[in-house]
Write a protein that holds these residues in place. Structure first.
Motif, PDB file in Angstrom:
ATOM      1  N   ILE A 238       6.078   2.551   7.101  1.00  0.00           N
ATOM      2  CA  ILE A 238       6.666   2.272   5.792  1.00  0.00           C
ATOM      3  C   ILE A 238       8.047   1.626   5.963  1.00  0.00           C
ATOM      4  O   ILE A 238       8.377   0.637   5.296  1.00  0.00           O
ATOM      5  CB  ILE A 238       6.746   3.567   4.946  1.00  0.00           C
ATOM      6  CG1 ILE A 238       5.325   4.076   4.656  1.00  0.00           C
ATOM      7  CG2 ILE A 238       7.513   3.319   3.655  1.00  0.00           C
ATOM      8  CD1 ILE A 238       5.263   5.414   3.947  1.00  0.00           C
ATOM      9  N   TRP A 242       8.854  -2.039   4.604  1.00  0.00           N
ATOM     10  CA  TRP A 242       9.924  -2.143   3.615  1.00  0.00           C
ATOM     11  C   TRP A 242      10.963  -3.155   4.118  1.00  0.00           C
ATOM     12  O   TRP A 242      11.434  -4.021   3.378  1.00  0.00           O
ATOM     13  CB  TRP A 242      10.569  -0.771   3.384  1.00  0.00           C
ATOM     14  CG  TRP A 242      11.722  -0.830   2.438  1.00  0.00           C
ATOM     15  CD1 TRP A 242      13.041  -0.989   2.761  1.00  0.00           C
ATOM     16  CD2 TRP A 242      11.664  -0.786   1.016  1.00  0.00           C
ATOM     17  NE1 TRP A 242      13.811  -1.034   1.626  1.00  0.00           N
ATOM     18  CE2 TRP A 242      12.986  -0.907   0.542  1.00  0.00           C
ATOM     19  CE3 TRP A 242      10.619  -0.650   0.101  1.00  0.00           C
ATOM     20  CZ2 TRP A 242      13.296  -0.906  -0.811  1.00  0.00           C
ATOM     21  CZ3 TRP A 242      10.935  -0.650  -1.255  1.00  0.00           C
ATOM     22  CH2 TRP A 242      12.261  -0.770  -1.688  1.00  0.00           C
ATOM     23  N   SER A 254       8.887  -1.580  -5.934  1.00  0.00           N
ATOM     24  CA  SER A 254       8.932  -0.116  -5.866  1.00  0.00           C
ATOM     25  C   SER A 254       7.910   0.363  -4.841  1.00  0.00           C
ATOM     26  O   SER A 254       6.829  -0.218  -4.693  1.00  0.00           O
ATOM     27  CB  SER A 254       8.659   0.495  -7.238  1.00  0.00           C
ATOM     28  OG  SER A 254       7.307   0.331  -7.566  1.00  0.00           O
ATOM     29  N   LEU A 255       8.300   1.389  -4.126  1.00  0.00           N
ATOM     30  CA  LEU A 255       7.424   1.988  -3.119  1.00  0.00           C
ATOM     31  C   LEU A 255       6.763   3.212  -3.749  1.00  0.00           C
ATOM     32  O   LEU A 255       7.449   4.168  -4.132  1.00  0.00           O
ATOM     33  CB  LEU A 255       8.264   2.378  -1.898  1.00  0.00           C
ATOM     34  CG  LEU A 255       7.619   3.316  -0.879  1.00  0.00           C
ATOM     35  CD1 LEU A 255       6.341   2.714  -0.299  1.00  0.00           C
ATOM     36  CD2 LEU A 255       8.615   3.625   0.239  1.00  0.00           C
ATOM     37  N   TYR A 343      11.410   6.137  -2.981  1.00  0.00           N
ATOM     38  CA  TYR A 343       9.986   6.028  -3.285  1.00  0.00           C
ATOM     39  C   TYR A 343       9.708   6.754  -4.584  1.00  0.00           C
ATOM     40  O   TYR A 343      10.506   7.551  -5.053  1.00  0.00           O
ATOM     41  CB  TYR A 343       9.139   6.618  -2.149  1.00  0.00           C
ATOM     42  CG  TYR A 343       9.524   8.026  -1.796  1.00  0.00           C
ATOM     43  CD1 TYR A 343      10.418   8.271  -0.763  1.00  0.00           C
ATOM     44  CD2 TYR A 343       9.015   9.105  -2.514  1.00  0.00           C
ATOM     45  CE1 TYR A 343      10.800   9.561  -0.460  1.00  0.00           C
ATOM     46  CE2 TYR A 343       9.395  10.395  -2.214  1.00  0.00           C
ATOM     47  CZ  TYR A 343      10.288  10.622  -1.184  1.00  0.00           C
ATOM     48  OH  TYR A 343      10.668  11.916  -0.889  1.00  0.00           O
ATOM     49  N   PHE A 361       0.334   4.582   0.557  1.00  0.00           N
ATOM     50  CA  PHE A 361       1.528   4.007  -0.070  1.00  0.00           C
ATOM     51  C   PHE A 361       1.248   2.572  -0.490  1.00  0.00           C
ATOM     52  O   PHE A 361       0.295   1.935   0.002  1.00  0.00           O
ATOM     53  CB  PHE A 361       2.738   4.062   0.873  1.00  0.00           C
ATOM     54  CG  PHE A 361       2.589   3.212   2.114  1.00  0.00           C
ATOM     55  CD1 PHE A 361       1.884   3.671   3.215  1.00  0.00           C
ATOM     56  CD2 PHE A 361       3.149   1.938   2.177  1.00  0.00           C
ATOM     57  CE1 PHE A 361       1.747   2.887   4.360  1.00  0.00           C
ATOM     58  CE2 PHE A 361       3.024   1.152   3.307  1.00  0.00           C
ATOM     59  CZ  PHE A 361       2.315   1.627   4.406  1.00  0.00           C
ATOM     60  N   GLU A 362       2.055   2.100  -1.390  1.00  0.00           N
ATOM     61  CA  GLU A 362       1.845   0.738  -1.903  1.00  0.00           C
ATOM     62  C   GLU A 362       3.179   0.182  -2.393  1.00  0.00           C
ATOM     63  O   GLU A 362       3.984   0.916  -2.956  1.00  0.00           O
ATOM     64  CB  GLU A 362       0.845   0.787  -3.057  1.00  0.00           C
ATOM     65  CG  GLU A 362       0.335  -0.574  -3.464  1.00  0.00           C
ATOM     66  CD  GLU A 362      -0.903  -0.450  -4.361  1.00  0.00           C
ATOM     67  OE1 GLU A 362      -1.994  -0.148  -3.845  1.00  0.00           O
ATOM     68  OE2 GLU A 362      -0.756  -0.646  -5.577  1.00  0.00           O
ATOM     69  N   TYR A 363       3.386  -1.116  -2.166  1.00  0.00           N
ATOM     70  CA  TYR A 363       4.562  -1.797  -2.717  1.00  0.00           C
ATOM     71  C   TYR A 363       4.136  -2.544  -3.966  1.00  0.00           C
ATOM     72  O   TYR A 363       3.256  -3.394  -3.908  1.00  0.00           O
ATOM     73  CB  TYR A 363       5.135  -2.789  -1.703  1.00  0.00           C
ATOM     74  CG  TYR A 363       5.654  -2.106  -0.469  1.00  0.00           C
ATOM     75  CD1 TYR A 363       6.804  -1.317  -0.520  1.00  0.00           C
ATOM     76  CD2 TYR A 363       4.989  -2.223   0.740  1.00  0.00           C
ATOM     77  CE1 TYR A 363       7.270  -0.668   0.605  1.00  0.00           C
ATOM     78  CE2 TYR A 363       5.447  -1.578   1.871  1.00  0.00           C
ATOM     79  CZ  TYR A 363       6.592  -0.806   1.799  1.00  0.00           C
ATOM     80  OH  TYR A 363       7.045  -0.161   2.914  1.00  0.00           O
ATOM     81  N   GLY A 377       0.069  -2.544   0.990  1.00  0.00           N
ATOM     82  CA  GLY A 377      -0.042  -1.097   1.004  1.00  0.00           C
ATOM     83  C   GLY A 377      -0.782  -0.646   2.244  1.00  0.00           C
ATOM     84  O   GLY A 377      -1.244  -1.464   3.047  1.00  0.00           O
TER      85      GLY A 377
END
Ligand code: AMP
Length: 523
Positions: A238, A242, A254-255, A343, A361-363, A377
């Motif tokens: 991550i 990022w 946004s994370l 996050y 997780f996803e951006y 993600g």
């Protein structure tokens, strides 16, 4: 030595007007290079340059097309130079970022056995059900055509209908992780020091409905850490990704973070989900009605408006995590906090592929909106290796959409200038100069990217084109000057002209450590 003609120019366009006004017309008047096409004068005398090479071959006559023009297939597109420049920035940042964290670059096949993908992403995912590009089996020429399987597997491990020669059933890869895990084992990377950190960039294919920023061929940046289950690797992936977005100045991202448990706690949660949804089935769309029984986690992939309120009130996976999954999730959150990453916990984030366990997780980018708001993600996939028939091995990874990030870079950061076609353009004026011009091009190319304009356009037209390509210098030559092995070196920024001998041309345009751009070298 000829004194440089210094010409004040307020812009590149002014500079062109100056050179074509003074270099084109007057130079033609004083030399023998004026072409009949532009001046209407009698043909000039043949020069020694012409005698070394025949004059123009017969002119090209365009033929009239007899069919409509052939266009690209639906949902795929060309990445032309303006956009390619943004792609190059995104890919460069990806490679640098991966290298900075010790990830090794790999290149994997674009075609893979259908089982790898179906078992990898899960038979009930959209990717496997609807979006796979299945290739027709290829046998030896002359073999009778074989049946092509159409039914996707109904459960993990189901070989499906039809052709039993599985080795010949291939698909265009829709994602990278299953291939990465296959390559890790097949290439013996599992035998060396663990974990193995890998990265790749390349094209992927999904037969989805084409939309803005949703293509049938797109490029992903992919990183994977295979061979260790420590949550520290989740946090590392991550942090790395990022940093990828951050180093390009992509803002408003946004994370989103969640844990979807593992094979110990997820079944119990899925039952809770079914208990919640079963009485509400008639309020769901047909796809979701089916998912309630077949694969309840996929209910969270639904984008139908009618299903959203029900989804908002559904049980949360994070309330059903077993002890080890909850502890791992706490560790990931604490490591992200220590790295200064913000996050948002999103208990409905499940990602579109079946193989994830624990961290997902996803951006998301606020400006993209709708279904295409995800820039990338990933997550942990500790069960994937075993699902592919390899020894159980943990892993965590990420896939980022290069097309979407490049789009954001162009439209948000707005800082990408496509590189010049070439820094130096050699512009021969008049016929019979191809050989001399290519020789001059060769000399300059030793120090600068150089293109030669062999067309028979006027100098004015060639200068205009040179300006549009963003060239830094124009090297103008006519037959008379070619005989004397000199050129006019035109600075496209300042508008200055000066005569330079061929032998000193490279020096004249070579990067100068102190002054930056080409200095000295006048004839
Ligand atoms: P996924 O493999 O579905 O997790 O996708 C990872 C990222 O790849 C997404 O966040 C998108 O940025 C990008 N992506 C996925 N599918 C497409 C597509 N059809 N067109 C363009 N980008 C895509």
């Amino acid at each position: 030595m000829t004194r440089p003609r210094v010409r004040p120019a307020t812009s590149r366009t002014a500079s062109i007007a100056a050179i074509t006004a003074t270099t084109d017309t007057p130079r033609r008047r004083t030399t023998r290079s004026a072409t009949p096409r532009t001046t209407g004068r009698p043909p000039r005398r043949t020069t020694a340059t012409d005698q070394r090479r025949p004059r123009h071959t017969p002119p090209y006559t365009p033929s009239v097309p007899t069919t409509p023009p052939i266009k690209a297939a639906r949902g795929v597109r060309d990445i032309l130079p303006a956009e390619r420049a943004a792609f190059a920035v995104v890919e460069h940042a990806a490679r640098e970022q991966a290298r900075g964290y010790g990830y090794q670059d790999v290149e994997l096949p674009i075609i893979e056995p259908v089982e790898l993908i179906e078992r990898g992403v899960g038979g009930d995912t959209d990717v496997a059900r609807k979006e796979l590009y299945r290739l027709e089996p290829h046998g030896d020429p002359g073999d009778p055509p074989r049946e092509i399987r159409t039914r996707p597997p109904r459960f993990r491990g189901d070989p499906g209908d039809g052709d039993r020669d599985s080795a010949s059933r291939l698909v265009l890869r829709p994602e990278a992780t299953a291939s990465m895990v296959r390559a890790y084992f097949q290439g013996g990377l599992n035998q060396g020091p663990q974990p193995v950190r890998l990265s790749t960039i390349g094209p992927f294919f999904r037969h989805d409905k084409p939309q803005h920023l949703r293509y049938r061929q797109f490029v992903q940046f992919d990183v994977e850490v295979i061979g260790d289950d420590s949550p520290a690797y989740d946090a590392e992936v991550i942090e790395l990704t990022w940093g990828w977005l951050e180093r390009m100045g992509i803002r408003h991202v946004s994370l989103e973070l969640n844990s979807i448990g593992d094979e110990n706690c997820r079944p119990q949660y899925l039952r809770a989900l079914q208990d919640y949804y079963r009485p509400l089935k008639d309020q769901l769309d047909p796809d979701c009605r089916r998912r309630v029984e077949e694969n309840p986690l996929r209910l969270f992939d639904c984008k139908e408006p009618q299903c959203q309120p029900l989804m908002a009130a559904a049980p949360r996976i994070t309330d059903h995590l077993c002890g080890p999954c909850a502890a791992a999730f706490e560790e990931v959150k604490s490591l992200l906090g220590a790295a200064g990453l913000e996050y948002r916990l999103n208990p409905r984030l499940v990602r579109g592929l079946d193989y994830y366990t624990r961290t997902v997780f996803e951006y998301q980018h606020e400006a993209l909106g709708g279904a295409q708001n995800s820039l990338g993600g990933g997550g942990r996939y500790d069960g994937l290796a075993a699902a592919l028939g390899y020894p159980g091995t943990p892993g965590v990874g990420f896939a980022g959409g290069v097309d979407r990030v490049a789009y954001m870079l162009q439209h948000e950061a707005g800082t990408i200038t496509p590189p010049a076609v070439a820094e130096v353009l050699v512009l021969p004026v008049g016929d019979g100069l191809d050989r001399a011009a290519s020789q001059v091009g060769r000399l300059v190319r030793a120090v600068r990217s150089t293109a030669v304009d062999y067309s028979s356009r006027s100098l004015r037209a060639k200068m205009r084109a040179a300006d549009r390509t963003g060239a830094r210098w124009a090297v103008i030559m006519n037959a008379d000057e070619a005989e004397r092995r000199i050129v006019v070196l035109h600075d496209m920024v300042s508008g200055d002209d000066r005569h330079v001998a061929w032998e000193r041309l490279a020096e004249a345009v070579s990067p100068s450590p102190s002054a930056g751009e080409g200095q000295g070298g006048g004839e």
